[in-house]
Design a protein around this motif. Structure first.
Motif, PDB file in Angstrom:
ATOM      1  N   ALA B 227      37.706  39.626  42.794  1.00 34.91           N
ATOM      2  CA  ALA B 227      37.834  40.074  41.416  1.00 34.91           C
ATOM      3  C   ALA B 227      38.374  41.495  41.359  1.00 34.91           C
ATOM      4  O   ALA B 227      39.141  41.855  40.478  1.00 34.91           O
ATOM      5  N   ASP B 248      43.402  35.700  37.403  1.00 33.92           N
ATOM      6  CA  ASP B 248      42.877  35.187  36.132  1.00 33.92           C
ATOM      7  C   ASP B 248      42.787  33.669  36.142  1.00 33.92           C
ATOM      8  O   ASP B 248      41.805  33.087  35.712  1.00 33.92           O
ATOM      9  N   ARG B 252      38.931  32.802  36.110  1.00 39.81           N
ATOM     10  CA  ARG B 252      38.512  32.515  34.732  1.00 39.81           C
ATOM     11  C   ARG B 252      38.655  31.050  34.369  1.00 39.81           C
ATOM     12  O   ARG B 252      37.914  30.537  33.549  1.00 39.81           O
ATOM     13  N   ARG B 253      39.664  30.386  34.927  1.00 43.11           N
ATOM     14  CA  ARG B 253      39.880  28.985  34.567  1.00 43.11           C
ATOM     15  C   ARG B 253      39.922  28.118  35.822  1.00 43.11           C
ATOM     16  O   ARG B 253      40.922  27.462  36.095  1.00 43.11           O
ATOM     17  N   LYS B 260      34.882  26.266  41.464  1.00 41.93           N
ATOM     18  CA  LYS B 260      33.834  26.390  40.471  1.00 41.93           C
ATOM     19  C   LYS B 260      32.471  26.575  41.162  1.00 41.93           C
ATOM     20  O   LYS B 260      31.694  27.472  40.815  1.00 41.93           O
TER      21      LYS B 260
END
Lengths: 319, 334
Positions: B227, B248, B252-253, B260
């Motif tokens: 990050a 990002d 983030r996605r 995940k």
């Protein structure tokens, strides 16, 4: 560095003192004293106890053990080792006469075994698993396990008697003067004496080298794009050298012990063959002096090894 | 290849051979590293991160080789196909250290203990530049000073054991940066250091990136590091890049269940003591006994029958790609 050497010397001194005391104690514990050795057994019955006591007083043997040890120690420090029982020659004269030959042989063997052992061990490590490596491993095992005097006899048989390349034994031939002149004489005893140590150094430098080559700084060196020889020798071998030097230091006593036998096999006129004669003739003062001198040699050698280790490995100089 | 790309890896496969068995350590990996940006490669131990790095440097062990694929390095003098170079040939040796440099996890063991720091830095300069002795020494001191080592004139003659862990890693970076490489590969450079020192080392790497336009490939398993430092991220699992994109995109996605899961396994400051940290169930499979289809399927909460087939790589946007049958479902889930 200087403080290191001085401090190391200061540690050696008390060690020498303790060992000299043990040697003197050994001499004290042998049956009889100097006077009883001096008197011919055939006339021993005619000597009165008064005369014996007189003789003992004349030689200072009536003094206490500690007192005599002190006098002996002072004499030794001054280089006076006393007299041999057989012949009455001063021991320092005998040793001074014999020592150069032994030093010559030991130093030759030491240099030879270090050099050849390191080179072969390094080659073995760099070619791990190859035919060269396996051959050297087998030869090394043979070298470590077969006694030196056997090698000595076989070497005399082959190289001196059959092939007639090198002399059977002895150190100086009539007319020999310089070192070069008696180089052929030293080759056989020197190499035979160094065989066991060479094999040991070779096995040990192989494993030290393999260990060092598997360390991460080798990968760093490789990632810098250095040439292969530099990675192996400058980085790999240099680090492997420290344990090898320590091993050589530990093996020095075997070299000295081995020289006693090898000198006998090759009729090399060194301290070792004198030592054997002294033992045969129960010449205790001479045996003790030579033992004390070998101890001194080993201690000095270990001092030199420590200094060398500190020179090679900067981490040792810590504190 | 665009001028902005420093290194391009295409379908790279690196296999290890032991006892007639084959470990497909890197099994078809593609990525680009752009000049002046950082690519983070993340993944659990044994997923092929370090092997990928070693492959780029051709520093592989003897019983392993590049099976397929290409590594193209965009040097000032044109493109160089690294995969075609001889492993220890002159050209590869020239590239190592001068064009692509590497720093390692543990600066304690990565420096040779019997040589001074200065000697070890000077070595690179000696082989890769035409500088003379006094110039090399001046440059070495300058490098140490640039890396924030105090009184470099004295420190240059000290041995690694005189340096603290953080300073050793700085010295390593000075060594790596000595010939102004275009690419710096950092293999978990801060894992062995404590957290405050970590931050200093990362600051230093950021500085190098912006000042020298160096492309950095950073291998880590620390999502916090990602990050903070990454421009691009590639998530590796069992020799594949399962998801890649800009920082990002990935953080983030995330569209791969493994990404995940990795993100959910990190405790977050401020969520309190009782927060639910999800570990990933199971363990990474034995590389000699791999699952048939998707490598992550046995540990995946989203697995279906379709996962018995290896999913193809799907491009989700210009930058974002993923290797998963279920990525649509994860989109809704997110």
């Amino acid at each position: 560095m200087l403080t290191f050497i001085v401090r190391r010397l200061l540690i050696t001194l008390p060690m020498m003192l303790v060992i000299s005391f043990l040697v003197y104690l050994g001499l004290e514990l042998t049956p009889g004293d100097a006077v009883s050795h001096m008197i011919d057994p055939e006339v021993a019955n005619e000597v009165t106890p008064e005369q014996l006591a007189q003789l003992r007083a004349a030689y200072g043997l009536d003094k206490s053990f500690i007192e005599r040890y002190g006098i002996w120690l002072v004499n030794i420090v001054q280089g006076n080792f006393g007299h041999s029982l057989s012949g009455g020659v001063s021991i320092s004269a005998i040793v001074l006469d014999r020592l150069p030959a032994t030093l010559e042989l030991s130093v030759f063997a030491l240099l030879f075994s270090t050099l050849i052992g390191c080179v072969l061990g390094t080659i073995s490590a760099l070619r791990r698993g190859s035919a060269t490596d396996s051959t050297l491993t087998v030869v090394g095992m043979l070298g470590v396990s077969i006694p030196e005097f056997f090698f000595g006899l076989v070497a005399i048989l082959i190289f001196a008697l059959h092939l007639n390349w090198l002399p059977v034994g002895g150190r100086l031939m009539p007319g020999d003067e310089s070192f070069i002149d008696h180089l052929p004489n030293i080759i056989l005893p020197g190499i035979v004496l160094s065989l066991m140590m060479t094999a040991g150094v070779m096995r040990y430098s192989r494993s030290a080298m393999l260990d060092s080559l598997s360390r991460e700084f080798i990968r760093t060196a490789r990632s810098k794009g250095l040439p292969e020889w530099r990675i192996n020798l400058v980085h790999g071998f240099r680090v492997a050298l420290t344990p090898v030097v320590v091993l050589i230091g530990f093996r020095l006593p075997t070299l000295i012990g081995g020289s006693v036998i090898i000198e006998e096999v090759f009729q090399w006129p060194g301290v070792g063959s004198e030592f054997i004669e002294a033992v045969r003739g129960s010449d205790y003062p001479l045996v003790m002096s030579i033992a004390l001198m070998s101890v001194f040699a080993v201690l000095m050698a270990s001092l030199i090894v420590d200094v060398l280790t500190a020179l090679i490995d900067p981490r040792v100089r810590l504190g | 290849m665009s001028q902005q790309t420093a290194l391009s890896v295409k379908d790279l496969k690196t296999y290890f051979y032991t006892n007639k068995r084959c470990n497909k350590a890197v099994n078809g990996v593609s990525f680009d590293i752009k000049k002046g940006s950082t690519l983070c490669i993340v993944g659990e131990s044994g997923c092929g991160k370090s092997v990928t790095a070693s492959t780029i440097m051709q520093l592989l062990p003897r019983l392993s080789r590049i099976e397929e694929g290409s590594i193209t390095y965009n040097s000032d003098a044109g493109e160089i196909a690294i995969h075609e170079l001889e492993r220890d040939g002159a050209e590869m040796k020239r590239i190592r250290g001068s064009e692509i440099a590497m720093i390692f996890q543990d600066p304690m063991t990565a420096l040779n203990p019997v040589y001074t720091i200065g000697f070890q830095i000077a070595e690179s300069l000696q082989y890769h530049t035409d500088l003379n002795k006094s110039q090399i020494r001046a440059r070495t001191i300058e490098l140490l000073a640039n890396m924030g080592i105090p009184s470099p004139e004295q420190r240059v003659d000290e041995y690694p054991h005189h340096y603290s862990g953080g300073m050793r890693q700085r010295a390593m970076i000075a060594m790596a940066m000595s010939c102004n490489p275009k690419i710096l590969i950092a293999d978990e450079p801060t894992t062995a250091l404590d957290v405050t020192i970590q931050a200093q080392i990362f600051e230093l790497m950021e500085k190098l990136k912006t000042e020298n336009d160096t492309a950095i490939m950073l291998i880590t398993h620390d999502m916090g590091v990602v990050a903070e430092l990454a421009d691009d991220v590639a998530v590796m699992y069992m020799g594949n890049i399962v998801e890649a994109g800009t920082v990002d995109d990935v953080l983030r996605r995330p569209r791969h269940p493994y990404t995940k899961a990795l993100l959910e396994s990190i405790p977050v400051l401020g969520r309190g003591r009782s927060q639910d940290i999800k570990s990933i169930r199971g363990a990474t499979p034995d590389p000699y006994d791999r699952p048939k289809g998707c490598q992550f399927a046995p540990r995946c909460d989203f697995a279906t029958d379709a996962c018995n087939q290896m999913p193809a790589e799907e491009q989700l946007s210009d930058t974002h790609r993923v290797m998963c049958w279920q990525h649509e479902e994860l989109k809704q889930n997110a």
